[in-house]
Design a protein around this motif. Structure first.
Motif, PDB file in Angstrom:
ATOM      1  N   VAL A 161       0.846  -1.195   0.000  1.00  0.00           N
ATOM      2  CA  VAL A 161       0.000   0.000   0.000  1.00  0.00           C
ATOM      3  C   VAL A 161       0.884   1.249   0.000  1.00  0.00           C
ATOM      4  CG1 VAL A 161      -1.745   1.312   1.257  1.00  0.00           C
ATOM      5  CG2 VAL A 161      -1.941  -1.175   1.097  1.00  0.00           C
ATOM      6  N   ASN A 162       1.951   1.232   0.782  1.00  0.00           N
ATOM      7  CA  ASN A 162       2.862   2.372   0.828  1.00  0.00           C
ATOM      8  C   ASN A 162       3.485   2.635  -0.547  1.00  0.00           C
ATOM      9  OD1 ASN A 162       4.171   4.483   2.210  1.00  0.00           O
ATOM     10  ND2 ASN A 162       6.010   3.244   2.397  1.00  0.00           N
ATOM     11  N   LEU A 163       3.888   1.595  -1.238  1.00  0.00           N
ATOM     12  CA  LEU A 163       4.438   1.754  -2.586  1.00  0.00           C
ATOM     13  C   LEU A 163       3.387   2.311  -3.540  1.00  0.00           C
ATOM     14  CD1 LEU A 163       6.597  -1.493  -2.918  1.00  0.00           C
ATOM     15  CD2 LEU A 163       7.415   0.865  -2.742  1.00  0.00           C
ATOM     16  N   ALA A 164       2.153   1.858  -3.386  1.00  0.00           N
ATOM     17  CA  ALA A 164       1.080   2.363  -4.243  1.00  0.00           C
ATOM     18  C   ALA A 164       0.837   3.850  -3.989  1.00  0.00           C
ATOM     19  CB  ALA A 164      -0.203   1.560  -4.022  1.00  0.00           C
ATOM     20  N   VAL A 165       0.923   4.275  -2.731  1.00  0.00           N
ATOM     21  CA  VAL A 165       0.766   5.705  -2.411  1.00  0.00           C
ATOM     22  C   VAL A 165       1.812   6.499  -3.180  1.00  0.00           C
ATOM     23  CG1 VAL A 165       1.043   7.453  -0.603  1.00  0.00           C
ATOM     24  CG2 VAL A 165      -0.290   5.399  -0.142  1.00  0.00           C
ATOM     25  N   GLU A 166       3.049   6.054  -3.113  1.00  0.00           N
ATOM     26  CA  GLU A 166       4.118   6.759  -3.821  1.00  0.00           C
ATOM     27  C   GLU A 166       3.879   6.771  -5.323  1.00  0.00           C
ATOM     28  OE1 GLU A 166       7.787   4.923  -2.653  1.00  0.00           O
ATOM     29  OE2 GLU A 166       7.478   5.419  -0.541  1.00  0.00           O
ATOM     30  N   ARG A 167       3.380   5.683  -5.845  1.00  0.00           N
ATOM     31  CA  ARG A 167       3.172   5.555  -7.288  1.00  0.00           C
ATOM     32  C   ARG A 167       2.071   6.479  -7.804  1.00  0.00           C
ATOM     33  NH1 ARG A 167       2.132  -0.247 -10.178  1.00  0.00           N
ATOM     34  NH2 ARG A 167       2.125   0.495 -12.319  1.00  0.00           N
ATOM     35  N   PHE A 168       0.996   6.629  -7.039  1.00  0.00           N
ATOM     36  CA  PHE A 168      -0.170   7.375  -7.496  1.00  0.00           C
ATOM     37  C   PHE A 168      -0.224   8.810  -6.980  1.00  0.00           C
ATOM     38  CE2 PHE A 168      -1.452   2.931  -7.791  1.00  0.00           C
ATOM     39  CZ  PHE A 168      -1.847   2.893  -9.123  1.00  0.00           C
ATOM     40  N   GLU A 169       0.699   9.183  -6.116  1.00  0.00           N
ATOM     41  CA  GLU A 169       0.657  10.468  -5.433  1.00  0.00           C
ATOM     42  C   GLU A 169       0.571  11.674  -6.377  1.00  0.00           C
ATOM     43  OE1 GLU A 169       2.564  11.643  -1.275  1.00  0.00           O
ATOM     44  OE2 GLU A 169       4.000  10.959  -2.771  1.00  0.00           O
ATOM     45  N   VAL A 170       1.349  11.689  -7.425  1.00  0.00           N
ATOM     46  CA  VAL A 170       1.420  12.861  -8.295  1.00  0.00           C
ATOM     47  C   VAL A 170       0.238  12.933  -9.257  1.00  0.00           C
ATOM     48  CG1 VAL A 170       2.773  13.979 -10.110  1.00  0.00           C
ATOM     49  CG2 VAL A 170       3.927  12.987  -8.131  1.00  0.00           C
ATOM     50  N   GLU A 171      -0.043  11.841  -9.946  1.00  0.00           N
ATOM     51  CA  GLU A 171      -1.058  11.878 -11.003  1.00  0.00           C
ATOM     52  C   GLU A 171      -2.478  11.602 -10.509  1.00  0.00           C
ATOM     53  OE1 GLU A 171      -0.093   9.935 -14.654  1.00  0.00           O
ATOM     54  OE2 GLU A 171       2.048  10.245 -14.315  1.00  0.00           O
ATOM     55  N   HIS A 172      -2.611  10.934  -9.380  1.00  0.00           N
ATOM     56  CA  HIS A 172      -3.942  10.561  -8.874  1.00  0.00           C
ATOM     57  C   HIS A 172      -4.001  10.817  -7.370  1.00  0.00           C
ATOM     58  CE1 HIS A 172      -4.608   8.724 -12.759  1.00  0.00           C
ATOM     59  NE2 HIS A 172      -3.454   8.092 -12.622  1.00  0.00           N
ATOM     60  N   PRO A 173      -4.016  12.095  -6.964  1.00  0.00           N
ATOM     61  CA  PRO A 173      -3.951  12.417  -5.530  1.00  0.00           C
ATOM     62  C   PRO A 173      -5.134  11.892  -4.722  1.00  0.00           C
ATOM     63  CG  PRO A 173      -4.335  14.395  -6.853  1.00  0.00           C
ATOM     64  CD  PRO A 173      -4.045  13.285  -7.806  1.00  0.00           C
ATOM     65  N   ALA A 174      -6.311  11.795  -5.298  1.00  0.00           N
ATOM     66  CA  ALA A 174      -7.465  11.278  -4.546  1.00  0.00           C
ATOM     67  C   ALA A 174      -7.258   9.810  -4.204  1.00  0.00           C
ATOM     68  CB  ALA A 174      -8.759  11.473  -5.332  1.00  0.00           C
ATOM     69  N   ILE A 175      -6.787   9.039  -5.169  1.00  0.00           N
ATOM     70  CA  ILE A 175      -6.513   7.618  -4.919  1.00  0.00           C
ATOM     71  C   ILE A 175      -5.398   7.496  -3.890  1.00  0.00           C
ATOM     72  CG2 ILE A 175      -5.578   5.510  -5.961  1.00  0.00           C
ATOM     73  CD1 ILE A 175      -7.156   6.258  -8.505  1.00  0.00           C
ATOM     74  N   ALA A 176      -4.347   8.300  -4.028  1.00  0.00           N
ATOM     75  CA  ALA A 176      -3.240   8.258  -3.061  1.00  0.00           C
ATOM     76  C   ALA A 176      -3.728   8.615  -1.660  1.00  0.00           C
ATOM     77  CB  ALA A 176      -2.126   9.204  -3.501  1.00  0.00           C
ATOM     78  N   GLY A 177      -4.634   9.582  -1.565  1.00  0.00           N
ATOM     79  CA  GLY A 177      -5.188   9.951  -0.258  1.00  0.00           C
ATOM     80  C   GLY A 177      -5.952   8.813   0.380  1.00  0.00           C
ATOM     81  N   THR A 178      -6.746   8.114  -0.416  1.00  0.00           N
ATOM     82  CA  THR A 178      -7.485   6.959   0.104  1.00  0.00           C
ATOM     83  C   THR A 178      -6.516   5.868   0.540  1.00  0.00           C
ATOM     84  OG1 THR A 178      -9.373   7.471  -1.309  1.00  0.00           O
ATOM     85  CG2 THR A 178      -9.244   5.231  -0.430  1.00  0.00           C
ATOM     86  N   LEU A 179      -5.479   5.652  -0.255  1.00  0.00           N
ATOM     87  CA  LEU A 179      -4.476   4.652   0.118  1.00  0.00           C
ATOM     88  C   LEU A 179      -3.753   5.042   1.410  1.00  0.00           C
ATOM     89  CD1 LEU A 179      -3.050   3.888  -3.426  1.00  0.00           C
ATOM     90  CD2 LEU A 179      -4.324   2.293  -1.976  1.00  0.00           C
ATOM     91  N   ARG A 180      -3.511   6.339   1.617  1.00  0.00           N
ATOM     92  CA  ARG A 180      -2.903   6.792   2.877  1.00  0.00           C
ATOM     93  C   ARG A 180      -3.821   6.481   4.056  1.00  0.00           C
ATOM     94  NH1 ARG A 180      -1.903  11.333   0.099  1.00  0.00           N
ATOM     95  NH2 ARG A 180       0.176  11.413  -0.738  1.00  0.00           N
ATOM     96  N   ASN A 181      -5.119   6.704   3.866  1.00  0.00           N
ATOM     97  CA  ASN A 181      -6.078   6.369   4.929  1.00  0.00           C
ATOM     98  C   ASN A 181      -6.029   4.882   5.234  1.00  0.00           C
ATOM     99  OD1 ASN A 181      -6.928   9.024   5.108  1.00  0.00           O
ATOM    100  ND2 ASN A 181      -8.680   8.727   3.747  1.00  0.00           N
ATOM    101  N   ILE A 182      -5.905   4.077   4.190  1.00  0.00           N
ATOM    102  CA  ILE A 182      -5.800   2.615   4.381  1.00  0.00           C
ATOM    103  C   ILE A 182      -4.529   2.305   5.173  1.00  0.00           C
ATOM    104  CG2 ILE A 182      -5.385   0.438   3.163  1.00  0.00           C
ATOM    105  CD1 ILE A 182      -7.366   1.504   0.997  1.00  0.00           C
ATOM    106  N   MET A 183      -3.421   2.973   4.835  1.00  0.00           N
ATOM    107  CA  MET A 183      -2.168   2.773   5.577  1.00  0.00           C
ATOM    108  C   MET A 183      -2.350   3.085   7.063  1.00  0.00           C
ATOM    109  SD  MET A 183       0.557   1.635   4.097  1.00  0.00           S
ATOM    110  CE  MET A 183       1.653   2.152   5.392  1.00  0.00           C
ATOM    111  N   ASN A 184      -3.005   4.222   7.352  1.00  0.00           N
ATOM    112  CA  ASN A 184      -3.231   4.606   8.750  1.00  0.00           C
ATOM    113  C   ASN A 184      -4.069   3.573   9.476  1.00  0.00           C
ATOM    114  OD1 ASN A 184      -1.760   6.964   8.476  1.00  0.00           O
ATOM    115  ND2 ASN A 184      -3.539   8.195   7.943  1.00  0.00           N
TER     116      ASN A 184
END
Length: 87
Positions: A57-80
């Motif tokens: 999940v952490n790697l996915a956050v890094e991967r999607f952070e720039v181009e898909h911030p909403a998805i990255a935000g949801t993934l960060r919530n999942i990480m938490n």
């Protein structure tokens, strides 16, 4: 309950993916595989927590952070939530 919160976050991620953001087939496949792993962890709710899920999940956050911030935000919530579950 963290498992319930995690399920809600997965549902949010599903909704975001249903809106067909501009993702490659590889990116979609990667996210779906992560979602399956996370759902398996929720169903098991076992003490043998799999750190590789959190790493994925952490790697996915890094991967999607720039181009898909909403998805990255949801993934960060999942990480938490995974962190609060001790995973």
């Amino acid at each position: 309950m963290p498992a319930r919160e995690l399920q809600d976050q997965l549902n949010t991620l599903r909704e975001q993916l249903d809106q067909n953001p501009p993702l490659s087939e590889e990116e979609r496949t990667h996210l779906h595989e992560l979602m399956v792993q996370i759902e398996s962890e929720i169903q098991l709710e076992t003490a043998t927590q799999d750190a590789s899920i959190a790493d994925g999940v952490n790697l996915a956050v890094e991967r999607f952070e720039v181009e898909h911030p909403a998805i990255a935000g949801t993934l960060r919530n999942i990480m938490n939530t995974l962190g609060s579950m001790g995973i």
